[in-house]
Scaffold this motif. Sequence first.
Motif, PDB file in Angstrom:
ATOM      1  N   GLU A  17       0.779  -1.326   0.012  1.00 48.76           N
ATOM      2  CA  GLU A  17       0.031   0.156  -0.093  1.00 48.76           C
ATOM      3  C   GLU A  17       0.936   0.963  -0.120  1.00 48.76           C
ATOM      4  N   ASN A  18       0.396   2.368  -0.481  1.00 45.54           N
ATOM      5  CA  ASN A  18       1.211   3.656  -0.437  1.00 45.54           C
ATOM      6  C   ASN A  18       1.355   4.015   0.879  1.00 45.54           C
ATOM      7  N   SER A  19       2.689   4.922   0.813  1.00 46.66           N
ATOM      8  CA  SER A  19       3.144   5.351   2.374  1.00 46.66           C
ATOM      9  C   SER A  19       4.156   6.369   1.976  1.00 46.66           C
ATOM     10  N   THR A  20       4.223   7.281   2.640  1.00 43.61           N
ATOM     11  CA  THR A  20       5.261   8.379   2.803  1.00 43.61           C
ATOM     12  C   THR A  20       6.162   8.290   3.950  1.00 43.61           C
ATOM     13  N   ARG A  21       5.425   8.629   4.962  1.00 41.93           N
ATOM     14  CA  ARG A  21       6.177   8.583   6.335  1.00 41.93           C
ATOM     15  C   ARG A  21       6.695   7.143   6.952  1.00 41.93           C
ATOM     16  N   THR A  22       5.823   6.148   6.658  1.00 41.81           N
ATOM     17  CA  THR A  22       6.026   4.972   7.384  1.00 41.81           C
ATOM     18  C   THR A  22       7.379   4.230   6.523  1.00 41.81           C
ATOM     19  N   LEU A  23       7.095   4.255   5.228  1.00 39.74           N
ATOM     20  CA  LEU A  23       8.300   3.646   4.416  1.00 39.74           C
ATOM     21  C   LEU A  23       9.613   4.532   4.613  1.00 39.74           C
ATOM     22  N   LEU A  24       9.517   5.827   4.344  1.00 35.47           N
ATOM     23  CA  LEU A  24      10.827   6.664   4.568  1.00 35.47           C
ATOM     24  C   LEU A  24      11.347   6.411   5.836  1.00 35.47           C
ATOM     25  N   SER A  25      10.730   6.358   6.834  1.00 34.04           N
ATOM     26  CA  SER A  25      11.360   6.184   8.233  1.00 34.04           C
ATOM     27  C   SER A  25      11.672   5.117   8.296  1.00 34.04           C
ATOM     28  N   PHE A  26      11.137   3.819   7.990  1.00 34.78           N
ATOM     29  CA  PHE A  26      11.815   2.423   8.178  1.00 34.78           C
ATOM     30  C   PHE A  26      12.933   2.379   7.426  1.00 34.78           C
ATOM     31  N   GLN A  72      -7.575  -2.700   8.382  1.00 35.09           N
ATOM     32  CA  GLN A  72      -8.237  -1.716   9.554  1.00 35.09           C
ATOM     33  C   GLN A  72      -7.511  -2.307  11.004  1.00 35.09           C
ATOM     34  N   HIS A  73      -6.438  -3.296  10.973  1.00 32.35           N
ATOM     35  CA  HIS A  73      -6.319  -4.026  11.977  1.00 32.35           C
ATOM     36  C   HIS A  73      -5.188  -3.032  12.942  1.00 32.35           C
ATOM     37  N   GLU A  74      -3.822  -3.030  12.771  1.00 34.09           N
ATOM     38  CA  GLU A  74      -3.111  -2.350  13.566  1.00 34.09           C
ATOM     39  C   GLU A  74      -2.070  -1.697  12.840  1.00 34.09           C
ATOM     40  N   HIS A  75      -1.482  -0.443  13.424  1.00 33.41           N
ATOM     41  CA  HIS A  75      -0.245   0.140  12.963  1.00 33.41           C
ATOM     42  C   HIS A  75       0.623   0.514  14.185  1.00 33.41           C
ATOM     43  N   PRO A  76       1.249  -0.682  14.657  1.00 40.66           N
ATOM     44  CA  PRO A  76       1.862  -0.493  16.020  1.00 40.66           C
ATOM     45  C   PRO A  76       2.909   0.707  16.277  1.00 40.66           C
ATOM     46  N   THR A  77       3.830   0.724  15.154  1.00 38.85           N
ATOM     47  CA  THR A  77       4.861   1.659  15.438  1.00 38.85           C
ATOM     48  C   THR A  77       4.143   3.088  15.134  1.00 38.85           C
ATOM     49  N   GLN A  78       3.159   3.316  14.614  1.00 35.05           N
ATOM     50  CA  GLN A  78       2.375   4.490  14.583  1.00 35.05           C
ATOM     51  C   GLN A  78       2.021   5.149  16.053  1.00 35.05           C
ATOM     52  N   MET A 132       9.652  11.641  15.680  1.00 35.70           N
ATOM     53  CA  MET A 132       9.667  10.280  16.548  1.00 35.70           C
ATOM     54  C   MET A 132       9.657   9.030  15.836  1.00 35.70           C
ATOM     55  N   GLY A 133       9.106   9.177  14.673  1.00 33.04           N
ATOM     56  CA  GLY A 133       8.618   7.902  13.956  1.00 33.04           C
ATOM     57  C   GLY A 133      10.184   7.356  13.503  1.00 33.04           C
ATOM     58  N   VAL A 134      11.199   8.030  13.115  1.00 35.79           N
ATOM     59  CA  VAL A 134      12.340   7.517  12.785  1.00 35.79           C
ATOM     60  C   VAL A 134      13.085   6.855  13.903  1.00 35.79           C
ATOM     61  N   ALA A 135      12.987   7.440  15.456  1.00 37.66           N
ATOM     62  CA  ALA A 135      13.613   6.999  16.607  1.00 37.66           C
ATOM     63  C   ALA A 135      12.981   5.497  16.992  1.00 37.66           C
ATOM     64  N   VAL A 136      11.585   5.533  16.841  1.00 41.28           N
ATOM     65  CA  VAL A 136      10.909   4.413  17.473  1.00 41.28           C
ATOM     66  C   VAL A 136      11.113   3.326  16.460  1.00 41.28           C
ATOM     67  N   ARG A 181      16.828 -14.720   2.939  1.00 38.96           N
ATOM     68  CA  ARG A 181      17.517 -14.571   3.993  1.00 38.96           C
ATOM     69  C   ARG A 181      17.611 -13.262   4.674  1.00 38.96           C
ATOM     70  N   ALA A 182      16.230 -12.662   4.644  1.00 38.26           N
ATOM     71  CA  ALA A 182      16.495 -11.078   5.311  1.00 38.26           C
ATOM     72  C   ALA A 182      16.338 -11.511   6.751  1.00 38.26           C
ATOM     73  N   ASP A 183      17.110 -10.265   7.623  1.00 35.37           N
ATOM     74  CA  ASP A 183      17.142 -10.428   9.032  1.00 35.37           C
ATOM     75  C   ASP A 183      15.741  -9.872   9.588  1.00 35.37           C
ATOM     76  N   ALA A 184      15.143  -8.912   8.923  1.00 33.53           N
ATOM     77  CA  ALA A 184      13.765  -8.576   9.496  1.00 33.53           C
ATOM     78  C   ALA A 184      13.040  -8.191   7.997  1.00 33.53           C
ATOM     79  N   ILE A 185      11.694  -8.186   8.238  1.00 31.04           N
ATOM     80  CA  ILE A 185      10.699  -7.980   7.082  1.00 31.04           C
ATOM     81  C   ILE A 185       9.785  -6.797   7.695  1.00 31.04           C
ATOM     82  N   VAL A 186       9.744  -5.656   6.850  1.00 29.02           N
ATOM     83  CA  VAL A 186       8.694  -4.596   7.379  1.00 29.02           C
ATOM     84  C   VAL A 186       7.630  -4.869   6.362  1.00 29.02           C
ATOM     85  N   ILE A 187       6.206  -4.707   6.902  1.00 31.13           N
ATOM     86  CA  ILE A 187       5.232  -5.004   5.636  1.00 31.13           C
ATOM     87  C   ILE A 187       4.277  -4.277   5.874  1.00 31.13           C
ATOM     88  N   ARG A 188       3.522  -3.453   4.971  1.00 32.00           N
ATOM     89  CA  ARG A 188       2.431  -2.904   4.843  1.00 32.00           C
ATOM     90  C   ARG A 188       1.541  -3.698   3.931  1.00 32.00           C
TER      91      ARG A 188
END
Length: 318
Positions: free
Chosen positions: A50-59, A129-135, A294-298, A97-104
Amino acid sequence: HRDLTGIAQLERHEILFLLAEAEQWVEFNRRADKHCDALSGQTIINAFFENSTRTLLSFEIAGKRLGADVVNMHAAQSSVKKGETLIDTAVTLNAMRADAIVIRHGSSGAVDLIASKVDCPVLNAGDGQHEHPTQALLDALALRHALEARGEGSEDFTGLTVTICGDILHSRVARSNILCLQALGASVRLCAPPALMPAGVEAMGAATFADFDAALDGADVAMMLRLQTERMSGQFIPSAREYHHLYGLTRARLDRCAPDALVMHPGPMNRGVEIDSDVADMLDRSIITRQVEMGVAVRMACLDVLTRRGRAVPGWND
Ligand code: CP
């Protein structure tokens, strides 16, 4: 390993632990040299369906500042467009062999499904419509910093009333924030047009309102959400003018809140619809850009904690 699929899976002490971990990265990110080797040699895949500006860039920024190799997969340019299933996509990412996967993903539960198919930690960057925990975590950190700057800081939000107003029905941000804010002691009020208020949400412990003025009365924080028209099917969609009239945060409406009440918005904002520009841009009250900071730090804290191997992490149940 452990995943971060929702605030619902976190204990209160783990929320506080992730916020405490993020504090060091807030300071780090204000330095001229913002690079370290904490995740050197690790590969992080950001898979965004899905589209993203803040979440994708900050991850992406978070992973790079930690020294990881970061790769972004945009669904629009991926083989998802050729009919590949979500499970096959997950197996494919795992084989790299990713060490972490971030998914939207646009479907609630898609992140849990991928997490069950891969060997590395999975971080939820928003699922349906479920969760966005890092937000929710970045919102909590931004709120804590804003309160501290006023000399009202404390570890949690006991005694604070937060009004979340907007399209609650479709909002993963609202859901994660209800869980996070309440875990930290805040009282949460929800306000939405009746068609956009999920049935039974009171069971989560929040008070519900259809009248925005009543919902704002004496609140310490107004968190505004946009109308997620892309998720609406069959619901009554008010016109932008009508919505603004009933649920837009104006300067006059802000005066119904507690004196010096704070204004939040996860973005993207629709100025003149759910929030007026003169409110969004109030330097002393709006913490919208602080939320982004704070998004980048979190996200650095979450990536760092979830990818630690063989290192005990006190405060975090592994
Ligand atoms: N707040 C948020 O998730 O923004 P993006 O959709 O731009 O990532």
